[in-house]
Structures are given as C-alpha cells and as structure tokens.
Design an enzyme around this catalytic site. Sequence first.
Site, PDB file in Angstrom:
ATOM      1  N   LYS A 286       0.845  -1.208   0.000  1.00  0.00           N
ATOM      2  CA  LYS A 286       0.000   0.000   0.000  1.00  0.00           C
ATOM      3  C   LYS A 286       0.875   1.250   0.000  1.00  0.00           C
ATOM      4  O   LYS A 286       0.633   2.201  -0.756  1.00  0.00           O
ATOM      5  CB  LYS A 286      -0.935  -0.002   1.224  1.00  0.00           C
ATOM      6  CG  LYS A 286      -2.030  -1.066   1.130  1.00  0.00           C
ATOM      7  CD  LYS A 286      -2.827  -1.230   2.422  1.00  0.00           C
ATOM      8  CE  LYS A 286      -3.746  -2.450   2.313  1.00  0.00           C
ATOM      9  NZ  LYS A 286      -4.532  -2.725   3.509  1.00  0.00           N
TER      10      LYS A 286
ATOM     11  N   GLN B 234      -4.228  -1.486   9.708  1.00  0.00           N
ATOM     12  CA  GLN B 234      -4.269  -2.796   9.062  1.00  0.00           C
ATOM     13  C   GLN B 234      -4.941  -3.818   9.978  1.00  0.00           C
ATOM     14  O   GLN B 234      -4.623  -3.933  11.160  1.00  0.00           O
ATOM     15  CB  GLN B 234      -2.834  -3.240   8.703  1.00  0.00           C
ATOM     16  CG  GLN B 234      -2.761  -4.552   7.939  1.00  0.00           C
ATOM     17  CD  GLN B 234      -3.399  -4.499   6.560  1.00  0.00           C
ATOM     18  OE1 GLN B 234      -3.464  -3.445   5.916  1.00  0.00           O
ATOM     19  NE2 GLN B 234      -3.905  -5.628   6.090  1.00  0.00           N
TER      20      GLN B 234
ATOM     21  N   ASP C  60     -11.066   3.125   4.491  1.00  0.00           N
ATOM     22  CA  ASP C  60     -11.424   1.697   4.428  1.00  0.00           C
ATOM     23  C   ASP C  60     -12.941   1.492   4.455  1.00  0.00           C
ATOM     24  O   ASP C  60     -13.434   0.416   4.156  1.00  0.00           O
ATOM     25  CB  ASP C  60     -10.843   0.966   5.649  1.00  0.00           C
ATOM     26  CG  ASP C  60      -9.515   0.276   5.361  1.00  0.00           C
ATOM     27  OD1 ASP C  60      -9.343  -0.197   4.223  1.00  0.00           O
ATOM     28  OD2 ASP C  60      -8.677   0.226   6.277  1.00  0.00           O
TER      29      ASP C  60
HETATM   30  N1  GUN Z   1      -6.921  -6.502   6.128  1.00  0.00           N
HETATM   31  C1  GUN Z   1      -7.318  -7.205   5.052  1.00  0.00           C
HETATM   32  N2  GUN Z   1      -7.860  -6.378   4.136  1.00  0.00           N
HETATM   33  C2  GUN Z   1      -7.801  -5.125   4.656  1.00  0.00           C
HETATM   34  C3  GUN Z   1      -8.214  -3.853   4.187  1.00  0.00           C
HETATM   35  O1  GUN Z   1      -8.760  -3.677   3.098  1.00  0.00           O
HETATM   36  N3  GUN Z   1      -7.970  -2.801   5.015  1.00  0.00           N
HETATM   37  C4  GUN Z   1      -7.389  -2.949   6.223  1.00  0.00           C
HETATM   38  N4  GUN Z   1      -7.209  -1.870   6.980  1.00  0.00           N
HETATM   39  N5  GUN Z   1      -7.010  -4.121   6.696  1.00  0.00           N
HETATM   40  C5  GUN Z   1      -7.213  -5.200   5.905  1.00  0.00           C
END
Ligand code: GUN
Length: 292
Positions: free
Chosen positions: A53, A97, A120
């Site tokens: 990311k 995350q 998110d």
């Molecule tokens: N863990 C797995 N997918 C995601 C996501 O799209 N965002 C976040 N913050 N954590 C994740």
Amino acid sequence: MSAVIMDGKALGLKIREGVKEKASALKEKGITPCLAVILVGEDPASLSYVKSKEKALHEAGMESRDIRLPEKTSEDQLLSIIADLNNDEKVHGILVQSPVPKHISEEKVNQAVSPKKDVDCFHPESVGNMVLGRQGFFPCTPHGVLMLLREYDIPVAGAHVVVIGRSNIVGKPMANLLIRREYNATVTLCHTGTKDLKAFTLQADIVIAAAGSPGMIKPDMIKDGAVVIDVGINRVSDTSAPKGYRLCGDADPAVMRKCSFFTPVPGGVGPMTIAMLLNNVIEASNKFEKKI
Ligand code: GUN
C-alpha cells in the site's frame, strides 16, 4: 466454454494512473494527499500488505505516514495515536491494518477513525451511509469488484449475484453495494450456515467467493456461462515454491471450463483493492480541500 481471464492487475494500473493525475492536480493547489498506515504487530502477511500500500501511494505521487507499533501496544495507546491523526491536517486518510492483536478491540479502533478520514469504510457511520445509499466512501475490495465487472461490460443490474462469505470487509459490504439502486442486482448472501450452497450457486449469473476456503468452488457448482469473481487470498503450503507457500483463491481454477469470465488469484481482485484505496485517499483529500 473457455473463460475470459479478468486482468485486475492491468485495470488496477490504469486506475492508479488516473489517481496519479488527480494527486498532481491536488499538489498544484498545495495539498499532498497523505494516508497514515498503521500496523500493530509483526504478522508477515499484514506487513507485506502495508508495504504494498505504501509503495503504491508513493508511485502515485502521494505520501504515506508509516506507523509501525509493537505487538504489545495497548488499546489506549493506539486510540490516542488515531486521535492525533484525526486532528492532523496533513493526514487525509487513516488505515489501521486488520487484524489488530487480540487484546485490542477492532470495533473501538474502527469507531476511533474520523469518518472524514475513513478510507477503508469501516466506521459504522461510513457503513451506514453505504447501506442507506448515501454519498461517502465505498469499501475498497467490493468497490474493486464492481469496477472489474464494469470494465468487462458484465451486466449487474437485474443479475442474480450469489455472494459467499459474510465478513465485514468483503461479504456484507459487497451484498449491500450490489443492492444499491445504481447497481440494482438481486443478491443472495451465503455463509457457513447455508445448508445447500450448490443449490444457490447454480442459480447465479455471478458468483462472488469471499469465504477464505481454498478451492471450495468446484465446476459442478457453476451454471454454464456464469461469471466467477474470486476474492479469496489463501496461503497454502507448497514446498516447491520459493517462499514455501503459494496463493490460492476460493475457486478451483477448473471452474474456468464452465464460466464466461473468471478472476485469477493472484492478479484478479487483489490489485483492485489497492487501486480503490488510493482512489479513496484522493476523495478524502478532495473533501479536505472543499472543507466538506
Ligand atoms: N486486512 C485485510 N484487508 C484489509 C483492508 O482492506 N484494510 C485494512 N485496513 N485491513 C485489511
């Protein structure tokens, strides 16, 4: 029938090019879009996700505020860091995350992030807006799936879509987005409590698998000519692979002989998630610029 393989990598890159242009326009106005990326603990899969990311943000000319916290970080410490980021004018989006360590409440974390910075779409207010058909952030992975369907001109309005999995990250928001008026699908949501999964999947024009169960979708569960979107990213051990594991989706690739379109793992939905995350950071930065 042989399936068209849907190239999420290519579409993701195309979207990221568009994001880069939007980031550059914002920079001319003195705003450099910035996402705070918080990782608590050392889970290797999570670390690799956050690194991807951050790399994608930099490639698109945006900034990341990389925050790595030890596993033993207390819930109060994390909530206080999030509160500071909510008030930080240089940060437009905040991502924690998932999963966080067990001693920290994911629910409290989700509620701590300001809805204005909730790229998110995990805050109950953001989820509420999405379900009510209001404006706001769309969750990244389900939004990525919708973009892939649009790119390949797959009709969604009036289609019967069977979503498998009821996670807060994929299954539930996927089903809710699909029933918004602008998508207009008929949705069946199946989950571990569903008694005869095959009876439902056989009726689907589009199957969206987000169950986290490697290879569970078999060819005999798919109607001829249906579309199979595989959101599963499962690590299965493979001693012949350099890392000792390989990635595998929820669909057995043999379904390709039944379906018209198919997303591979890796290279299907996965790259779309990051592209839509970057897009949400732009949206958050635009809102900041317009003070909304
Ligand atoms: N863990 C797995 N997918 C995601 C996501 O799209 N965002 C976040 N913050 N954590 C994740």
